[in-house]
Design a protein around this motif. Structure first.
Motif, PDB file in Angstrom:
ATOM      1  N   ASN A 113       2.831  -7.571  -9.776  1.00 35.33           N
ATOM      2  CA  ASN A 113       3.746  -7.175  -8.710  1.00 35.33           C
ATOM      3  C   ASN A 113       3.269  -7.905  -7.463  1.00 35.33           C
ATOM      4  OD1 ASN A 113       4.667  -5.845  -6.384  1.00 35.33           O
ATOM      5  ND2 ASN A 113       4.660  -3.831  -7.332  1.00 35.33           N
ATOM      6  N   ALA A 139       1.508  -4.923 -12.426  1.00 32.00           N
ATOM      7  CA  ALA A 139       2.712  -4.112 -12.657  1.00 32.00           C
ATOM      8  C   ALA A 139       2.435  -3.179 -13.826  1.00 32.00           C
ATOM      9  CB  ALA A 139       3.917  -4.999 -12.924  1.00 32.00           C
ATOM     10  N   THR A 183      12.449  -4.829 -15.475  1.00 40.13           N
ATOM     11  CA  THR A 183      12.024  -4.836 -14.071  1.00 40.13           C
ATOM     12  C   THR A 183      12.756  -3.795 -13.227  1.00 40.13           C
ATOM     13  OG1 THR A 183      13.571  -6.653 -13.682  1.00 40.13           O
ATOM     14  CG2 THR A 183      11.279  -7.243 -14.097  1.00 40.13           C
ATOM     15  N   TYR A 186      11.158  -0.497 -13.707  1.00 43.17           N
ATOM     16  CA  TYR A 186       9.840  -0.505 -13.070  1.00 43.17           C
ATOM     17  C   TYR A 186       9.968  -0.207 -11.575  1.00 43.17           C
ATOM     18  CZ  TYR A 186       5.664  -2.403 -10.846  1.00 43.17           C
ATOM     19  OH  TYR A 186       4.555  -2.568 -10.052  1.00 43.17           O
ATOM     20  N   TRP A 187      10.836  -0.943 -10.892  1.00 44.03           N
ATOM     21  CA  TRP A 187      10.993  -0.738  -9.444  1.00 44.03           C
ATOM     22  C   TRP A 187      11.550   0.652  -9.154  1.00 44.03           C
ATOM     23  CZ3 TRP A 187       8.145  -3.536  -6.567  1.00 44.03           C
ATOM     24  CH2 TRP A 187       7.840  -4.851  -6.926  1.00 44.03           C
ATOM     25  N   SER A 244      15.868  -3.094  -6.955  1.00 44.31           N
ATOM     26  CA  SER A 244      15.548  -4.468  -7.326  1.00 44.31           C
ATOM     27  C   SER A 244      16.834  -5.245  -7.560  1.00 44.31           C
ATOM     28  CB  SER A 244      14.716  -4.471  -8.610  1.00 44.31           C
ATOM     29  OG  SER A 244      14.560  -5.774  -9.118  1.00 44.31           O
ATOM     30  N   SER A 276       8.651  -9.715  -7.794  1.00 47.93           N
ATOM     31  CA  SER A 276       8.849  -8.893  -6.606  1.00 47.93           C
ATOM     32  C   SER A 276      10.252  -8.286  -6.746  1.00 47.93           C
ATOM     33  CB  SER A 276       8.722  -9.718  -5.323  1.00 47.93           C
ATOM     34  OG  SER A 276       9.868 -10.518  -5.121  1.00 47.93           O
ATOM     35  N   ARG A 277      10.666  -7.508  -5.765  1.00 48.93           N
ATOM     36  CA  ARG A 277      11.977  -6.861  -5.868  1.00 48.93           C
ATOM     37  C   ARG A 277      13.126  -7.867  -5.803  1.00 48.93           C
ATOM     38  NH1 ARG A 277      13.638  -2.776  -2.533  1.00 48.93           N
ATOM     39  NH2 ARG A 277      13.048  -4.013  -0.746  1.00 48.93           N
ATOM     40  N   TYR A 308      11.279 -13.698  -9.060  1.00 50.46           N
ATOM     41  CA  TYR A 308      10.294 -13.730 -10.126  1.00 50.46           C
ATOM     42  C   TYR A 308      10.001 -15.179 -10.484  1.00 50.46           C
ATOM     43  CZ  TYR A 308      14.044 -14.601 -13.574  1.00 50.46           C
ATOM     44  OH  TYR A 308      15.112 -15.120 -14.276  1.00 50.46           O
TER      45      TYR A 308
END
Length: 121
Positions: free
Chosen positions: A17, A24, A75, A78-79, A86, A111-112, A115
């Motif tokens: 991350n 992450a 992803t 995850y966010w 994201s 990142s949000r 990638y």
């Protein structure tokens, strides 16, 4: 504390991350192989990254054959688990393996809103 145990899987990944500068942790992912005759993806395994951002046991050496593979990283989930939004709901990294006796490290820097990836060592 990070894991110092070397993976026996010939395909490995490490998710960082980069927005927060941390591994992450607990990102869901899946490994797939393309069936060249049917042109469809077959699921090999699913998993989650550990506290170091790694998912060490994706595939055994015996199960690895030459062909096209992809790792799908969840992803967006995850966010969302971090209470953030994201731009990318998932990231798929597609790669070709021509020699099954090698090892393949496929890192993801995320990142949000961006990638990147590369073939690691």
């Amino acid at each position: 504390m990070g894991s110092s145990v070397k993976s026996s899987s010939p395909i490995t990944t490490h998710v960082l991350n980069t927005g927060d500068g941390v591994p992450a942790e607990r990102m869901a992912l899946s490994l797939h192989r393309l069936d060249p005759h049917m042109a469809i993806w077959s699921l090999i395994t699913i998993g989650n990254t550990n506290e170091d951002g790694r998912c060490p046991e994706l595939i055994t050496r015996d199960a690895l054959t030459p062909g096209m593979y992809k790792i799908r990283f969840e992803t967006g989930q995850y966010w969302e688990s971090l209470g953030q939004s994201s731009f990318y709901p998932y990231v798929e990294i597609v790669f070709t393996i021509s020699a099954a006796d090698q090892s393949f490290h496929v890192p993801l820097l995320v990142s949000r809103s961006s990638y990147s990836t590369y073939r690691g060592s």
